[in-house]
Design a protein around this motif. Structure first.
Motif, mmCIF file in Angstrom:
data_model
loop_
_atom_site.group_PDB
_atom_site.id
_atom_site.type_symbol
_atom_site.label_atom_id
_atom_site.label_comp_id
_atom_site.label_asym_id
_atom_site.label_seq_id
_atom_site.Cartn_x
_atom_site.Cartn_y
_atom_site.Cartn_z
ATOM 1 N N GLY A 81 -9.465 5.015 0.264
ATOM 2 C CA GLY A 81 -8.166 5.322 -0.315
ATOM 3 C C GLY A 81 -7.184 5.722 0.773
ATOM 4 N N HIS A 82 -5.932 5.330 0.631
ATOM 5 C CA HIS A 82 -4.894 5.694 1.602
ATOM 6 C C HIS A 82 -4.403 7.119 1.339
ATOM 7 C CE1 HIS A 82 -1.381 5.170 4.209
ATOM 8 N NE2 HIS A 82 -0.684 5.769 3.257
ATOM 9 N N GLY A 83 -4.137 7.844 2.405
ATOM 10 C CA GLY A 83 -3.570 9.180 2.252
ATOM 11 C C GLY A 83 -4.611 10.239 1.957
ATOM 12 N N LYS A 84 -4.194 11.303 1.269
ATOM 13 C CA LYS A 84 -5.068 12.453 1.047
ATOM 14 C C LYS A 84 -6.028 12.261 -0.121
ATOM 15 C CE LYS A 84 -1.989 15.940 3.030
ATOM 16 N NZ LYS A 84 -1.269 17.220 2.799
ATOM 17 N N MET A 85 -5.696 11.386 -1.074
ATOM 18 C CA MET A 85 -6.540 11.169 -2.247
ATOM 19 C C MET A 85 -7.225 9.811 -2.167
ATOM 20 S SD MET A 85 -4.590 12.559 -5.632
ATOM 21 C CE MET A 85 -4.100 14.272 -5.832
ATOM 22 N N PHE A 86 -8.364 9.725 -2.817
ATOM 23 C CA PHE A 86 -8.996 8.414 -2.994
ATOM 24 C C PHE A 86 -8.261 7.661 -4.099
ATOM 25 C CE2 PHE A 86 -12.115 5.600 -5.038
ATOM 26 C CZ PHE A 86 -12.500 4.836 -3.949
ATOM 27 N N CYS A 87 -8.205 8.252 -5.299
ATOM 28 C CA CYS A 87 -7.448 7.662 -6.403
ATOM 29 C C CYS A 87 -7.230 8.714 -7.476
ATOM 30 C CB CYS A 87 -8.176 6.462 -6.985
ATOM 31 S SG CYS A 87 -7.337 5.703 -8.407
ATOM 32 N N ALA A 88 -5.972 8.893 -7.874
ATOM 33 C CA ALA A 88 -5.616 9.931 -8.842
ATOM 34 C C ALA A 88 -5.899 9.527 -10.290
ATOM 35 C CB ALA A 88 -4.139 10.275 -8.692
ATOM 36 N N GLY A 89 -6.488 8.357 -10.496
ATOM 37 C CA GLY A 89 -6.745 7.890 -11.860
ATOM 38 C C GLY A 89 -5.625 6.996 -12.335
ATOM 39 N N ALA A 90 -5.501 6.853 -13.642
ATOM 40 C CA ALA A 90 -4.454 5.999 -14.205
ATOM 41 C C ALA A 90 -3.078 6.561 -13.873
ATOM 42 C CB ALA A 90 -4.626 5.886 -15.715
ATOM 43 N N ASP A 91 -2.134 5.679 -13.624
ATOM 44 C CA ASP A 91 -0.758 6.099 -13.354
ATOM 45 C C ASP A 91 -0.130 6.554 -14.668
ATOM 46 O OD1 ASP A 91 1.942 6.351 -12.751
ATOM 47 O OD2 ASP A 91 1.875 4.738 -11.264
ATOM 48 N N LEU A 92 -0.010 7.864 -14.864
ATOM 49 C CA LEU A 92 0.487 8.410 -16.123
ATOM 50 C C LEU A 92 1.986 8.203 -16.292
ATOM 51 C CD1 LEU A 92 -1.625 11.687 -16.421
ATOM 52 C CD2 LEU A 92 -2.085 9.427 -17.359
ATOM 53 N N ASP A 93 2.687 7.874 -15.216
ATOM 54 C CA ASP A 93 4.101 7.528 -15.358
ATOM 55 C C ASP A 93 4.254 6.191 -16.076
ATOM 56 O OD1 ASP A 93 4.996 9.816 -14.129
ATOM 57 O OD2 ASP A 93 5.016 8.921 -12.124
ATOM 58 N N VAL A 94 3.257 5.336 -15.920
ATOM 59 C CA VAL A 94 3.232 4.072 -16.645
ATOM 60 C C VAL A 94 2.692 4.296 -18.054
ATOM 61 C CG1 VAL A 94 2.268 1.740 -16.696
ATOM 62 C CG2 VAL A 94 2.972 2.763 -14.515
ATOM 63 N N GLY A 95 1.664 5.158 -18.136
ATOM 64 C CA GLY A 95 1.094 5.517 -19.434
ATOM 65 C C GLY A 95 0.130 4.485 -19.962
ATOM 66 N N PHE A 96 -0.329 4.722 -21.200
ATOM 67 C CA PHE A 96 -1.270 3.831 -21.872
ATOM 68 C C PHE A 96 -0.513 3.096 -22.965
ATOM 69 C CE2 PHE A 96 -3.471 7.728 -20.545
ATOM 70 C CZ PHE A 96 -4.384 7.201 -19.650
#
Length: 317
Positions: A81-96
């Motif tokens: 993963g790039h940066g400090k996180m591997f992956c924050a999960g689903a992009d909640l700004d996009v939503g489900f």
């Protein structure tokens, strides 16, 4: 007379680094190589969004692993993963969202990625140097090896978002950590450090600092690429996940698979190189040298039905 559809034709790149991905980066090892190398690094790359999962990220991951699967130049893949996180999960700004397809046609995006990785016949190593939650961790479950920073935050947080575990994780997670720990993790939905005993069995190695994770993953990938048969490692993984469910059935299956490898390219090279005390030069591929018993399972199609262009479905509440 009906004929089977022609297999999908994929054009293999001269360089993975040159492919026009937007939310992932693929590099060779060493990165300066202009040709495809036995080890490649796939990096989740959304610098301003903690590598959060999107439809585009899903499609790029799915497409990359389809290429890796059939590219005999690639022996092992490292996912970082790039940066400090591997992956924050689903992009909640996009939503489900729902309503663009029928429930029978919907295919979970995380599951599409997971199955692409699961079906890839090359070993894949997750280098989890920072937080991985939701689909950020479930996408790693079908990978062969997971190494992590011991204090990385890991969470199966679905119950806290009002959804369920996805990406085929109800299949993989109990197999990796046991049913009791899996139920605890998804029922609380809590975030824990990677070193928590609840993750016993999930990570094969825990590292003391984030900067040590990727180098260790690359070290493992190099060892695998140089010293093991891709055919052997793939078949052993398939035997574990697609076994008949009994000792007797497994014995029959083992016997057929190993018999088909006796005297083959890699079996012959493995024995001769050992006797000559030199590194093996394995050359067999699953496309050309799989034993006659492969595949031994009934394949399941996950493709949804085609639909006319412009058709819309109403969401069911």
């Amino acid at each position: 007379m009906a004929f089977p559809a022609d297999p999908k034709q994929l054009q293999l790149p001269s360089s993975y680094a040159a492919l026009p991905f937007e939310q992932i980066r693929v590099s060779h090892v060493p990165e300066s190589s202009k040709e495809v190398t036995p080890v490649v690094v796939l990096t989740l790359y959304r610098p301003n969004n903690y590598n959060a999962f999107t439809d585009k990220l899903m499609r790029e991951l799915e497409g990359a692993f389809e290429l890796f699967d059939v590219d005999d130049r690639v022996k092992c893949i490292v996912v970082a993963g790039h940066g400090k996180m591997f992956c924050a999960g689903a992009d909640l700004d996009v939503g489900f969202s729902s309503g663009n397809e029928s429930v029978k046609d919907h295919r979970d995006g995380g599951g599409r990625v997971t199955l692409a990785i699961h079906r890839c016949r090359k070993p894949t190593i997750a280098a989890i140097h920072g937080s991985a939650v939701g689909v950020g961790i479930t996408m790693t479950l079908p990978m062969t090896i997971r190494v992590a920073y011991e204090k990385a935050k890991i969470g199966f947080v679905f119950a806290r978002r009002g959804i369920i575990m996805e990406a085929c994780s109800s299949f993989f997670l109990p197999k990796l950590v046991g049913m009791g720990r899996a139920l605890h993790l998804v029922t609380t939905g809590s975030v824990y450090e990677a070193s928590n005993p609840l993750f016993n069995g999930l990570f094969s190695e825990l590292l003391p600092s984030p900067d040590k994770v990727l180098p260790r993953a690359l070290e493992l990938a190099d060892e695998i690429a140089k010293n093991t048969s891709v055919v052997s490692t793939n078949l052993m993984r398939e035997l574990m996940y697609r076994n008949p469910g009994s000792a007797e059935g497994t014995h029959i299956l083992d016997s057929a698979v190993i018999y088909g490898l006796f005297g083959g390219k890699d079996n012959t090279e493995g024995v001769i190189s050992f006797k000559e005390k030199r590194p093996a030069q394995f050359s067999a591929t699953m496309q050309e040298d799989a034993p006659g018993a492969y595949p031994w399972w009934e394949t399941v199609s996950t493709s949804s039905r085609p639909k006319p262009e412009g058709l819309k479905y109403k969401a069911k509440m």
